[in-house]
Design a protein around this motif. Structure first.
Motif, PDB file in Angstrom:
ATOM      1  N   LEU A   1       0.818  -1.204   0.000  1.00 60.83           N
ATOM      2  CA  LEU A   1       0.000   0.000   0.000  1.00 60.83           C
ATOM      3  C   LEU A   1       0.854   1.258   0.000  1.00 60.83           C
ATOM      4  O   LEU A   1       1.835   1.357   0.752  1.00 60.83           O
ATOM      5  N   ALA A   2       0.462   2.235  -0.813  1.00 61.64           N
ATOM      6  CA  ALA A   2       1.041   3.573  -0.721  1.00 61.64           C
ATOM      7  C   ALA A   2       0.382   4.297   0.451  1.00 61.64           C
ATOM      8  O   ALA A   2      -0.802   4.085   0.736  1.00 61.64           O
ATOM      9  N   VAL A   3       1.148   5.139   1.141  1.00 66.53           N
ATOM     10  CA  VAL A   3       0.641   5.882   2.293  1.00 66.53           C
ATOM     11  C   VAL A   3       1.022   7.349   2.126  1.00 66.53           C
ATOM     12  O   VAL A   3       2.186   7.669   1.888  1.00 66.53           O
ATOM     13  N   TYR A   4       0.035   8.244   2.258  1.00 64.98           N
ATOM     14  CA  TYR A   4       0.307   9.676   2.120  1.00 64.98           C
ATOM     15  C   TYR A   4      -0.827  10.460   2.763  1.00 64.98           C
ATOM     16  O   TYR A   4      -1.870   9.895   3.144  1.00 64.98           O
ATOM     17  N   ALA A   5      -0.639  11.771   2.893  1.00 63.80           N
ATOM     18  CA  ALA A   5      -1.670  12.658   3.447  1.00 63.80           C
ATOM     19  C   ALA A   5      -2.186  13.583   2.351  1.00 63.80           C
ATOM     20  O   ALA A   5      -1.462  13.925   1.412  1.00 63.80           O
ATOM     21  N   ALA A   6      -3.456  14.012   2.491  1.00 67.07           N
ATOM     22  CA  ALA A   6      -4.063  14.901   1.501  1.00 67.07           C
ATOM     23  C   ALA A   6      -5.059  15.817   2.191  1.00 67.07           C
ATOM     24  O   ALA A   6      -5.729  15.419   3.153  1.00 67.07           O
ATOM     25  N   ASP A   7      -5.153  17.053   1.690  1.00 70.18           N
ATOM     26  CA  ASP A   7      -6.128  18.013   2.215  1.00 70.18           C
ATOM     27  C   ASP A   7      -7.551  17.508   2.007  1.00 70.18           C
ATOM     28  O   ASP A   7      -7.854  16.815   1.033  1.00 70.18           O
ATOM     29  N   ALA A   8      -8.444  17.895   2.928  1.00 71.08           N
ATOM     30  CA  ALA A   8      -9.857  17.535   2.833  1.00 71.08           C
ATOM     31  C   ALA A   8     -10.688  18.759   2.455  1.00 71.08           C
ATOM     32  O   ALA A   8     -10.263  19.901   2.619  1.00 71.08           O
ATOM     33  N   PHE A   9     -11.888  18.490   1.947  1.00 72.21           N
ATOM     34  CA  PHE A   9     -12.817  19.565   1.613  1.00 72.21           C
ATOM     35  C   PHE A   9     -14.237  19.018   1.693  1.00 72.21           C
ATOM     36  O   PHE A   9     -14.451  17.799   1.739  1.00 72.21           O
ATOM     37  N   THR A  10     -15.216  19.917   1.738  1.00 67.89           N
ATOM     38  CA  THR A  10     -16.619  19.517   1.765  1.00 67.89           C
ATOM     39  C   THR A  10     -17.099  19.281   0.348  1.00 67.89           C
ATOM     40  O   THR A  10     -17.022  20.171  -0.496  1.00 67.89           O
ATOM     41  N   SER A  11     -17.597  18.078   0.085  1.00 64.11           N
ATOM     42  CA  SER A  11     -18.054  17.746  -1.261  1.00 64.11           C
ATOM     43  C   SER A  11     -19.424  18.369  -1.521  1.00 64.11           C
ATOM     44  O   SER A  11     -20.106  18.802  -0.592  1.00 64.11           O
ATOM     45  N   PRO A  12     -19.876  18.390  -2.786  1.00 63.89           N
ATOM     46  CA  PRO A  12     -21.212  18.931  -3.083  1.00 63.89           C
ATOM     47  C   PRO A  12     -22.346  18.194  -2.391  1.00 63.89           C
ATOM     48  O   PRO A  12     -23.434  18.746  -2.243  1.00 63.89           O
ATOM     49  N   THR A  13     -22.109  16.948  -1.970  1.00 63.68           N
ATOM     50  CA  THR A  13     -23.148  16.200  -1.265  1.00 63.68           C
ATOM     51  C   THR A  13     -23.164  16.499   0.229  1.00 63.68           C
ATOM     52  O   THR A  13     -24.037  16.029   0.942  1.00 63.68           O
ATOM     53  N   GLY A  14     -22.177  17.248   0.717  1.00 66.81           N
ATOM     54  CA  GLY A  14     -22.097  17.550   2.142  1.00 66.81           C
ATOM     55  C   GLY A  14     -21.212  16.601   2.913  1.00 66.81           C
ATOM     56  O   GLY A  14     -21.025  16.773   4.117  1.00 66.81           O
ATOM     57  N   ALA A  15     -20.645  15.599   2.263  1.00 68.49           N
ATOM     58  CA  ALA A  15     -19.722  14.681   2.924  1.00 68.49           C
ATOM     59  C   ALA A  15     -18.306  15.246   2.857  1.00 68.49           C
ATOM     60  O   ALA A  15     -18.041  16.228   2.159  1.00 68.49           O
ATOM     61  N   LEU A  16     -17.405  14.609   3.591  1.00 71.24           N
ATOM     62  CA  LEU A  16     -16.005  15.014   3.568  1.00 71.24           C
ATOM     63  C   LEU A  16     -15.277  14.236   2.494  1.00 71.24           C
ATOM     64  O   LEU A  16     -15.400  13.015   2.400  1.00 71.24           O
TER      65      LEU A  16
END
Length: 360
Positions: free
Chosen positions: A92-107
């Motif tokens: 498995l590759a492992v990394y971090a990424a920024d999050a945002f609110t999707s158009p459905t309201g989920a993360l």
């Protein structure tokens, strides 16, 4: 050339959204455990001829969630535990990424290969790849360093594990490669002045009436909520539709705003029922914002959820009582027809009388 199947999905984390009339609010989220994140394969990833199905899980090593309250310049280390529930080894590759609110309201998180500019860039894993044997658990250490000039408030990202699978050599010669991603949210609240605020804009409304002359109709609303502050927000939404000078006002709850990250916006819809067709109506949508917190005890006491000044947006719409107008038109037409027929009958009668008198 490898063809990659791209699954569009969202990371799901603990929901603060209540079911209600608001549609498009899909924020059922996970408590720091497993979230399915499906997207394009990471840059440089090599398709593996792994027998399917494959199953693995991720979770924080020492707490239910990765939720931290930190000072600018602070550094901490923690671990993500990866468990292979399948029968084949996983690379498995492992990394971090920024999050945002999707158009459905989920993360959701940024697609693989898209550079992070916030919390995702503050996190570095000790290794970019991890091999997990069947039935084993492997801890992946990572370091989180808050920049000295980090802005106060909430910053959200995810530590992601990724598996790219394909049909062996065929994946490199026009075959198919599939990227499966699984991640856990990381939340950092940087110390400093918290400035929660939100706006409700782009309110649009239209009216759907009833053919029952004595009936009411529905006002359908569309609006955008923007988190203009520096902390995550949630809170109840409500709508009010009223006629001139507030006559016939109808107020309805629209459920809760899904957890909205700082700087993000979401467009929602709702319906107010039982609205009388009183001509030109006013429609308003109000959000009672609340600072979102989690169940963790790592956040400071002063980060407790609290109510703020409401954010409101307004619009106008026409609710024409077409059925009433149709009935009124028919009645007026009937009265006019009756009067016309009566007038013609009177004229004929008077003409007959004149003829009789002339004949005498």
């Amino acid at each position: 050339m490898t063809r990659r199947i791209v699954h569009t999905g969202t990371a799901t984390f603990p929901s603060r959204s209540a079911a209600g009339p608001v549609r498009g609010v899909a924020a059922a989220l996970l408590l720091g455990a497993v979230a399915a994140l499906l997207s394009a394969a990471p840059a440089g990833a090599t398709a593996q001829p792994v027998a399917l199905p494959v199953t693995w899980g991720v979770a924080p090593a020492s707490a239910p969630t990765f939720d931290f309250a930190l000072e600018p310049g602070a550094t901490l280390t923690d671990q993500l535990v990866v468990t292979n529930h399948g029968e084949v080894p996983l690379d498995l590759a492992v990394y971090a990424a920024d999050a945002f609110t999707s158009p459905t309201g989920a993360l959701d998180v940024l697609p693989a290969g898209t550079p992070s500019e916030d919390l995702g860039a503050w996190i570095s894993t000790d290794v970019p790849q991890v091999l997990v044997a069947p039935g084993e658990r492997v801890a992946v250490p990572f370091t989180l360093t808050v920049p000295a000039d980090a802005t106060p408030g909430d910053h959200t990202a995810a530590v992601v594990t990724s598996l790219v699978t394909g049909a062996g050599a065929g994946a490199g010669a026009g075959g198919v490669a599939v990227d499966r991603r699984l991640g856990t949210r990381v939340l950092v609240r940087v110390a400093g002045d918290l400035a929660p605020s939100a706006t409700v804009t782009n309110v649009d409304a239209d009216y759907a009436g009833s053919w029952n002359p004595a009936g009411t109709g529905d006002a359908h609303l569309t609006f955008t909520v923007t988190n203009t502050g520096n902390v995550r927000l949630t809170g109840p939404l409500a709508a009010t539709v009223a006629g001139p000078m507030g006559v016939g006002a109808v107020s309805v709850p629209l459920g809760d705003l899904p957890e909205l990250l700082p700087g993000d916006a979401i467009t929602l819809t709702g319906t107010a029922t039982g609205v009388a067709p009183l001509g030109r109506l006013s429609a308003s949508v109000a959000l009672a914002p609340v600072v979102a917190t989690t169940a963790t005890t790592t956040l400071p006491d002063d980060a407790t959820s609290h109510a703020l000044d409401p954010a409101t947006g307004e619009a106008h719409l026409w609710a024409v009582p077409w059925s009433v107008l149709a009935v009124a038109t028919l009645l007026v037409g009937a009265v006019l027809a009756w009067r016309t027929l009566r007038r013609r009958a009177r004229v004929r009668f008077e003409a007959a009388v004149q003829d009789a008198l002339a004949a005498a």
